[in-house]
Design a protein around this motif. Structure first.
Motif, PDB file in Angstrom:
ATOM      1  N   LYS A 193      -3.651  -4.904   4.035  1.00 32.08           N
ATOM      2  CA  LYS A 193      -3.048  -6.134   3.514  1.00 32.08           C
ATOM      3  C   LYS A 193      -2.727  -5.989   2.034  1.00 32.08           C
ATOM      4  N   GLY A 194      -1.716  -6.693   1.591  1.00 30.29           N
ATOM      5  CA  GLY A 194      -1.393  -6.792   0.170  1.00 30.29           C
ATOM      6  C   GLY A 194      -0.979  -5.485  -0.476  1.00 30.29           C
ATOM      7  N   ILE A 195       0.021  -4.823   0.073  1.00 29.36           N
ATOM      8  CA  ILE A 195       0.476  -3.543  -0.484  1.00 29.36           C
ATOM      9  C   ILE A 195       1.291  -3.769  -1.760  1.00 29.36           C
ATOM     10  N   ARG A 196       1.360  -2.726  -2.584  1.00 30.94           N
ATOM     11  CA  ARG A 196       2.208  -2.718  -3.770  1.00 30.94           C
ATOM     12  C   ARG A 196       3.137  -1.515  -3.663  1.00 30.94           C
ATOM     13  N   LEU A 197       4.408  -1.739  -3.889  1.00 33.85           N
ATOM     14  CA  LEU A 197       5.391  -0.661  -3.789  1.00 33.85           C
ATOM     15  C   LEU A 197       5.512   0.061  -5.121  1.00 33.85           C
ATOM     16  N   THR A 198       5.628   1.380  -5.055  1.00 37.94           N
ATOM     17  CA  THR A 198       5.785   2.188  -6.259  1.00 37.94           C
ATOM     18  C   THR A 198       6.918   3.185  -6.037  1.00 37.94           C
ATOM     19  N   ASP A 199       7.303   3.831  -7.096  1.00 41.02           N
ATOM     20  CA  ASP A 199       8.341   4.845  -7.021  1.00 41.02           C
ATOM     21  C   ASP A 199       7.667   6.195  -6.891  1.00 41.02           C
ATOM     22  N   GLY A 200       8.141   7.043  -6.025  1.00 42.12           N
ATOM     23  CA  GLY A 200       7.568   8.374  -5.863  1.00 42.12           C
ATOM     24  C   GLY A 200       7.405   8.752  -4.404  1.00 42.12           C
ATOM     25  N   ASP A 201       6.760   9.896  -4.171  1.00 44.21           N
ATOM     26  CA  ASP A 201       6.561  10.426  -2.823  1.00 44.21           C
ATOM     27  C   ASP A 201       5.648   9.512  -1.997  1.00 44.21           C
ATOM     28  N   HIS A 202       4.497   9.152  -2.547  1.00 42.40           N
ATOM     29  CA  HIS A 202       3.587   8.198  -1.913  1.00 42.40           C
ATOM     30  C   HIS A 202       3.952   6.829  -2.500  1.00 42.40           C
ATOM     31  N   ASN A 203       4.781   6.076  -1.772  1.00 46.06           N
ATOM     32  CA  ASN A 203       5.396   4.890  -2.354  1.00 46.06           C
ATOM     33  C   ASN A 203       4.694   3.573  -2.027  1.00 46.06           C
ATOM     34  N   ILE A 204       3.464   3.613  -1.516  1.00 43.62           N
ATOM     35  CA  ILE A 204       2.693   2.397  -1.251  1.00 43.62           C
ATOM     36  C   ILE A 204       1.313   2.565  -1.878  1.00 43.62           C
ATOM     37  N   ASP A 205       0.929   1.644  -2.753  1.00 46.60           N
ATOM     38  CA  ASP A 205      -0.430   1.582  -3.289  1.00 46.60           C
ATOM     39  C   ASP A 205      -1.154   0.470  -2.564  1.00 46.60           C
ATOM     40  N   CYS A 206      -2.415   0.720  -2.171  1.00 44.49           N
ATOM     41  CA  CYS A 206      -3.164  -0.284  -1.427  1.00 44.49           C
ATOM     42  C   CYS A 206      -4.654  -0.004  -1.525  1.00 44.49           C
ATOM     43  N   LYS A 207      -5.438  -0.934  -1.001  1.00 50.65           N
ATOM     44  CA  LYS A 207      -6.876  -0.736  -0.863  1.00 50.65           C
ATOM     45  C   LYS A 207      -7.199  -0.787   0.615  1.00 50.65           C
ATOM     46  N   ILE A 208      -7.921   0.226   1.086  1.00 48.64           N
ATOM     47  CA  ILE A 208      -8.310   0.284   2.490  1.00 48.64           C
ATOM     48  C   ILE A 208      -9.823   0.179   2.555  1.00 48.64           C
ATOM     49  N   GLU A 209     -10.297  -0.785   3.341  1.00 48.62           N
ATOM     50  CA  GLU A 209     -11.729  -1.011   3.458  1.00 48.62           C
ATOM     51  C   GLU A 209     -12.423   0.254   3.969  1.00 48.62           C
ATOM     52  N   GLY A 210     -13.460   0.665   3.259  1.00 46.30           N
ATOM     53  CA  GLY A 210     -14.192   1.873   3.630  1.00 46.30           C
ATOM     54  C   GLY A 210     -13.672   3.128   2.955  1.00 46.30           C
ATOM     55  N   PHE A 211     -12.475   3.046   2.335  1.00 42.10           N
ATOM     56  CA  PHE A 211     -11.891   4.208   1.669  1.00 42.10           C
ATOM     57  C   PHE A 211     -11.568   3.922   0.202  1.00 42.10           C
ATOM     58  N   GLY A 212     -11.284   2.674  -0.144  1.00 45.75           N
ATOM     59  CA  GLY A 212     -10.945   2.316  -1.526  1.00 45.75           C
ATOM     60  C   GLY A 212      -9.454   2.364  -1.790  1.00 45.75           C
ATOM     61  N   SER A 213      -9.103   2.476  -3.074  1.00 46.65           N
ATOM     62  CA  SER A 213      -7.696   2.516  -3.482  1.00 46.65           C
ATOM     63  C   SER A 213      -7.054   3.811  -3.018  1.00 46.65           C
ATOM     64  N   MET A 214      -5.807   3.693  -2.610  1.00 50.69           N
ATOM     65  CA  MET A 214      -5.159   4.839  -1.994  1.00 50.69           C
ATOM     66  C   MET A 214      -3.640   4.689  -2.093  1.00 50.69           C
ATOM     67  N   ALA A 215      -2.946   5.820  -2.070  1.00 50.58           N
ATOM     68  CA  ALA A 215      -1.486   5.835  -2.022  1.00 50.58           C
ATOM     69  C   ALA A 215      -1.073   6.379  -0.654  1.00 50.58           C
ATOM     70  N   LEU A 216      -0.120   5.708  -0.025  1.00 49.27           N
ATOM     71  CA  LEU A 216       0.347   6.099   1.311  1.00 49.27           C
ATOM     72  C   LEU A 216       1.842   6.364   1.282  1.00 49.27           C
TER      73      LEU A 216
END
Length: 114
Positions: free
Chosen positions: A83-106
């Protein structure tokens, strides 16, 4: 003082004020926004999921494939909702937080809009 005020992108009120940390708030509609993120959206940052659906900041997505994570004992499972993704510029263009893993780029090619 007027140079610190910015117009609200939601209701166009000219009374948007700074909250510090690059955030602004509107006293009329309670909208909070980051002007630098708006600049990315206005610049034409378009991100699409695996089905070709356009994604926006704040959307929820579902991971469509098990994704291995370096340093983690298990992968992120297919079907995990983010939930609540943030879009970024680059190869991994989604910043998010995943429960059990923390902050991550997808990469957007491994998600679909929920």
């Amino acid at each position: 003082m007027s140079e610190e005020m910015k117009a609200c992108p939601k209701c166009n009120s000219p009374y948007g004020y700074s909250l510090g940390d690059k955030l602004y708030a509107c006293p009329e509609c309670s909208n909070e926004w980051n002007p630098s993120e708006e600049a990315l959206e206005e610049a034409g940052l378009k991100v699409f999921d695996s089905n070709g659906t356009e994604l926006n900041n704040g959307d929820s997505v579902i991971i469509i494939k098990n994704l291995p994570v370096k340093g983690a004992p298990k992968p992120i499972k297919a079907g995990t909702k983010v939930k609540g993704i943030r879009l970024t510029d680059g190869d991994h263009n989604i910043d998010c937080k995943i429960e059990g893993f923390g902050s991550m780029a997808l990469k957007s090619e491994f998600v679909k809009k929920a």
